[in-house]
Design a protein around this motif. Structure first.
Motif, PDB file in Angstrom:
ATOM      1  N   THR A  15       7.242  -7.630 -79.717  1.00 20.70           N
ATOM      2  CA  THR A  15       6.464  -6.580 -79.236  1.00 20.70           C
ATOM      3  C   THR A  15       7.706  -5.606 -79.111  1.00 20.70           C
ATOM      4  O   THR A  15       8.991  -5.923 -78.938  1.00 20.70           O
ATOM      5  CB  THR A  15       5.996  -6.821 -77.814  1.00 20.70           C
ATOM      6  OG1 THR A  15       7.185  -7.132 -76.714  1.00 20.70           O
ATOM      7  CG2 THR A  15       4.995  -7.744 -78.003  1.00 20.70           C
ATOM      8  N   ASP A  18       7.462   1.009 -82.062  1.00 19.92           N
ATOM      9  CA  ASP A  18       7.163   1.123 -83.337  1.00 19.92           C
ATOM     10  C   ASP A  18       8.487   1.860 -83.851  1.00 19.92           C
ATOM     11  O   ASP A  18       8.266   3.076 -84.338  1.00 19.92           O
ATOM     12  CB  ASP A  18       5.962   1.684 -83.889  1.00 19.92           C
ATOM     13  CG  ASP A  18       5.698   1.671 -85.496  1.00 19.92           C
ATOM     14  OD1 ASP A  18       6.331   0.984 -85.896  1.00 19.92           O
ATOM     15  OD2 ASP A  18       4.721   2.317 -85.719  1.00 19.92           O
ATOM     16  N   ALA A  41      -1.218  -5.413 -83.416  1.00 18.88           N
ATOM     17  CA  ALA A  41      -1.946  -4.732 -82.355  1.00 18.88           C
ATOM     18  C   ALA A  41      -1.094  -3.659 -82.154  1.00 18.88           C
ATOM     19  O   ALA A  41       0.257  -3.601 -81.949  1.00 18.88           O
ATOM     20  CB  ALA A  41      -2.121  -5.631 -81.154  1.00 18.88           C
ATOM     21  N   VAL A  42      -1.700  -2.288 -81.965  1.00 17.21           N
ATOM     22  CA  VAL A  42      -0.913  -1.155 -81.743  1.00 17.21           C
ATOM     23  C   VAL A  42      -1.411  -0.552 -80.345  1.00 17.21           C
ATOM     24  O   VAL A  42      -2.616  -0.425 -80.288  1.00 17.21           O
ATOM     25  CB  VAL A  42      -0.942  -0.009 -82.946  1.00 17.21           C
ATOM     26  CG1 VAL A  42      -0.229   1.126 -82.678  1.00 17.21           C
ATOM     27  CG2 VAL A  42      -0.475  -1.256 -84.163  1.00 17.21           C
ATOM     28  N   THR A  43      -0.604   0.013 -79.598  1.00 13.31           N
ATOM     29  CA  THR A  43      -1.017   1.082 -78.583  1.00 13.31           C
ATOM     30  C   THR A  43      -0.355   2.331 -77.973  1.00 13.31           C
ATOM     31  O   THR A  43       0.770   2.055 -78.966  1.00 13.31           O
ATOM     32  CB  THR A  43      -1.456   0.015 -77.417  1.00 13.31           C
ATOM     33  OG1 THR A  43      -2.048   0.856 -76.280  1.00 13.31           O
ATOM     34  CG2 THR A  43       0.046  -0.213 -76.646  1.00 13.31           C
ATOM     35  N   PHE A  44      -0.667   3.123 -77.472  1.00 11.95           N
ATOM     36  CA  PHE A  44       0.299   4.109 -77.071  1.00 11.95           C
ATOM     37  C   PHE A  44       0.548   4.011 -75.648  1.00 11.95           C
ATOM     38  O   PHE A  44      -0.422   4.026 -75.005  1.00 11.95           O
ATOM     39  CB  PHE A  44      -0.490   5.461 -77.724  1.00 11.95           C
ATOM     40  CG  PHE A  44       0.262   6.484 -77.512  1.00 11.95           C
ATOM     41  CD1 PHE A  44       1.485   6.779 -78.065  1.00 11.95           C
ATOM     42  CD2 PHE A  44      -0.059   7.705 -76.322  1.00 11.95           C
ATOM     43  CE1 PHE A  44       2.223   8.126 -77.782  1.00 11.95           C
ATOM     44  CE2 PHE A  44       0.761   9.053 -76.222  1.00 11.95           C
ATOM     45  CZ  PHE A  44       1.750   9.094 -76.884  1.00 11.95           C
ATOM     46  N   ASP A  45       1.489   4.172 -75.232  1.00 14.39           N
ATOM     47  CA  ASP A  45       1.839   4.144 -73.753  1.00 14.39           C
ATOM     48  C   ASP A  45       2.070   5.542 -73.048  1.00 14.39           C
ATOM     49  O   ASP A  45       2.586   5.663 -72.036  1.00 14.39           O
ATOM     50  CB  ASP A  45       3.246   3.428 -73.418  1.00 14.39           C
ATOM     51  CG  ASP A  45       4.519   3.886 -73.882  1.00 14.39           C
ATOM     52  OD1 ASP A  45       4.529   5.335 -74.471  1.00 14.39           O
ATOM     53  OD2 ASP A  45       5.613   3.318 -73.696  1.00 14.39           O
ATOM     54  N   VAL A  49       4.506   4.628 -79.479  1.00 17.43           N
ATOM     55  CA  VAL A  49       3.611   3.822 -80.165  1.00 17.43           C
ATOM     56  C   VAL A  49       4.272   2.350 -79.855  1.00 17.43           C
ATOM     57  O   VAL A  49       5.514   2.333 -80.201  1.00 17.43           O
ATOM     58  CB  VAL A  49       3.432   3.900 -81.669  1.00 17.43           C
ATOM     59  CG1 VAL A  49       2.564   2.688 -82.279  1.00 17.43           C
ATOM     60  CG2 VAL A  49       2.612   5.241 -81.843  1.00 17.43           C
TER      61      VAL A  49
END
Length: 63
Positions: A15, A18, A41-45, A49
């Motif tokens: 993890t 990006d 798996a991709v998310t935005f905090d 990213v």
């Protein structure tokens, strides 16, 4: 090689942001003999990213 080197586990989840450092970590795992497990798996905090990529040990196939 039937087990991962340096006591690494058979299943790993990498993890991080990006960025190129994350891509290098995944590339290093592939060079060791891991293979990708499914897609990332991709998310935005809220600021950047964040990516998670699972890899599983398959053994070194070349080299």
């Amino acid at each position: 090689m039937t087990t991962p080197p340096d006591g690494l586990p058979v299943y790993r989840v990498l993890t991080g942001p990006d960025d190129s450092a994350f891509c290098h970590r995944v590339s290093e795992a592939l060079e060791l003999g891991y293979r990708l497990h499914e897609g990332p798996a991709v998310t935005f905090d809220g600021q950047r990213v964040i990516v998670a990529q699972a890899v599983v040990w398959s053994g070194r196939t070349s080299g």
